[in-house]
Enzyme design. Structure first.
Site, PDB file in Angstrom:
ATOM      1  N   LYS A   1      -1.922  45.283  44.125  1.00 18.90           N
ATOM      2  CA  LYS A   1      -0.965  46.190  44.773  1.00 18.90           C
ATOM      3  C   LYS A   1      -1.457  46.556  46.178  1.00 18.90           C
ATOM      4  O   LYS A   1      -0.689  46.555  47.136  1.00 18.90           O
ATOM      5  CB  LYS A   1      -0.759  47.446  43.906  1.00 18.90           C
TER       6      LYS A   1
ATOM      7  N   GLN B   1      -2.304  54.364  37.930  1.00 14.81           N
ATOM      8  CA  GLN B   1      -2.299  53.166  37.076  1.00 14.81           C
ATOM      9  C   GLN B   1      -2.496  53.550  35.617  1.00 14.81           C
ATOM     10  O   GLN B   1      -3.399  54.313  35.272  1.00 14.81           O
ATOM     11  CB  GLN B   1      -3.405  52.195  37.547  1.00 14.81           C
TER      12      GLN B   1
ATOM     13  N   ASP C   1       6.770  54.538  41.002  1.00 19.70           N
ATOM     14  CA  ASP C   1       6.765  53.824  39.716  1.00 19.70           C
ATOM     15  C   ASP C   1       8.045  54.110  38.936  1.00 19.70           C
ATOM     16  O   ASP C   1       8.336  53.427  37.946  1.00 19.70           O
ATOM     17  CB  ASP C   1       5.572  54.282  38.859  1.00 19.70           C
TER      18      ASP C   1
END
Ligand code: GUN
Length: 320
Positions: free
Chosen positions: A81, A125, A148
């Site tokens: 990412k 994460q 997200d």
């Protein structure tokens, strides 16, 4: 005759291999949904947009990734990412915490980032260590920076068709279907898996009144009876259960489109890393039956990252 993945990937001389045998007809028209290529096209567009913003004197989008502990797979995903941000000219920051960090410390950091006008997107994460509640951490991220798309506010908006951040993996799948113009209208889509990250949101997106979309969707999970029969009636299968090679050739209808979200590390002593990546679909035997199929790796994975970048870009745009 055994069909190797190389045969399938390159679609080489399939008529030579099989003639016009019925079972082989889809191999001849089978196409790979190449996530690397589609993701690159998205990244190229974003790169141009970022350069344009710079000319206009605007700041680059800024993504902050938070990584707790040192889970190998999470390390790899977060590194990808951050690398993708660099590739398109975004600013990125990686904040790491020890596995033993207190939840309160994590929440303090998120609050700081929520209030930092330079930060456009925040991602934590997952999975988090067992002592930290995913829900509490997700809820702490401001919905306007939740790139997200996991915050209940964004999940609720998505269900109601209100513009919002859409979770990166399902968003990436939709972008992949769009890129390759895979027909979805009126099709029966079977989603295997009901996670908040993939299964539930992709079922909503595929059933929404949009293109891609307008599917009739069945969600299957660990308590589903007759998984094989249900899959056999699918025009589109999205396998997101995290169990390697669960979807076998005898579960797939000729001409189906198969999206493999699985990416499990399976020990392999012949590899330098000590593992190989396996999808939820038995690619080599399933692919010859498909109209479309995603490879693992190189299918959904790169699209997830491209979708995250798109969300971060939009977050930045909305603020400026
Ligand atoms: N873990 C697995 N997939 C994801 C994802 O899309 N976002 C985050 N933050 N964690 C994940």
């Amino acid at each position: 005759m055994k069909v190797t993945s190389t045969d399938v990937r390159n679609k080489i001389k399939c008529r030579e291999l099989f003639g016009n045998h019925n079972d082989a007809s889809y191999l001849c028209s089978m196409q790979i949904l190449d996530g690397k290529k589609a993701a690159q096209a998205i990244k190229d567009e974003l790169k141009i947009e970022v350069a344009r913003m710079a000319v206009e004197g605007k700041k680059a989008p800024h993504l902050v990734a938070i990584l707790v502990g040192n889970n190998g797979a999470s390390e790899t995903y977060v590194a990808s990412k951050v690398r993708a941000c660099e590739e398109v000219g975004f600013k990125s920051t990686l904040i790491r915490f020890e596995e033993t960090v207190y939840k309160i410390r994590l929440l303090e950091e998120i609050e700081k980032l929520n209030n930092d006008p330079d930060v456009d997107g925040i991602l934590v994460q997952l999975p988090l260590p067992k002592h930290i509640s995913n829900e509490d951490v997700i809820k702490a991220i401001h919905p306007d920076k939740d790139v997200d798309g996991f915050h209940p506010v964004n999940a609720g908006k998505m269900i109601q068709g209100i513009p919002s951040f859409i979770p990166a993996t399902p968003y990436g799948i939709m972008l992949l279907l769009e890129h390759y113009k895979v027909e979805t209208e009126g099709k029966h889509a079977v989603v295997i898996g009901r996670s908040n990250i993939v299964g539930r949101p992709i079922s909503i997106l595929l059933s929404s009144n949009s293109n891609p979309g307008n599917c009739t969707v069945t969600i299957c999970h660990s308590h589903t009876h007759n998984l094989k029969e249900i899959c056999l009636s699918a025009d589109i299968i999205v396998a997101a259960l995290g169990k390697p090679e669960t979807v076998k050739a005898d579960m797939v209808k000729e001409g189906a489109a198969v999206i493999d979200v699985g990416i499990t590390r399976v020990p392999d002593a012949t590899k330098k890393s000590g593992f190989k990546l396996k999808g939820d679909v038995a690619f080599e035997t399933v692919a010859p039956k498909c109209s479309w199929i995603t490879p693992v790796p190189g299918g959904v994975g790169p699209m997830t990252i491209a979708a995250l970048l798109k969300n971060t870009f939009h977050s930045c745009k909305m603020k400026n």
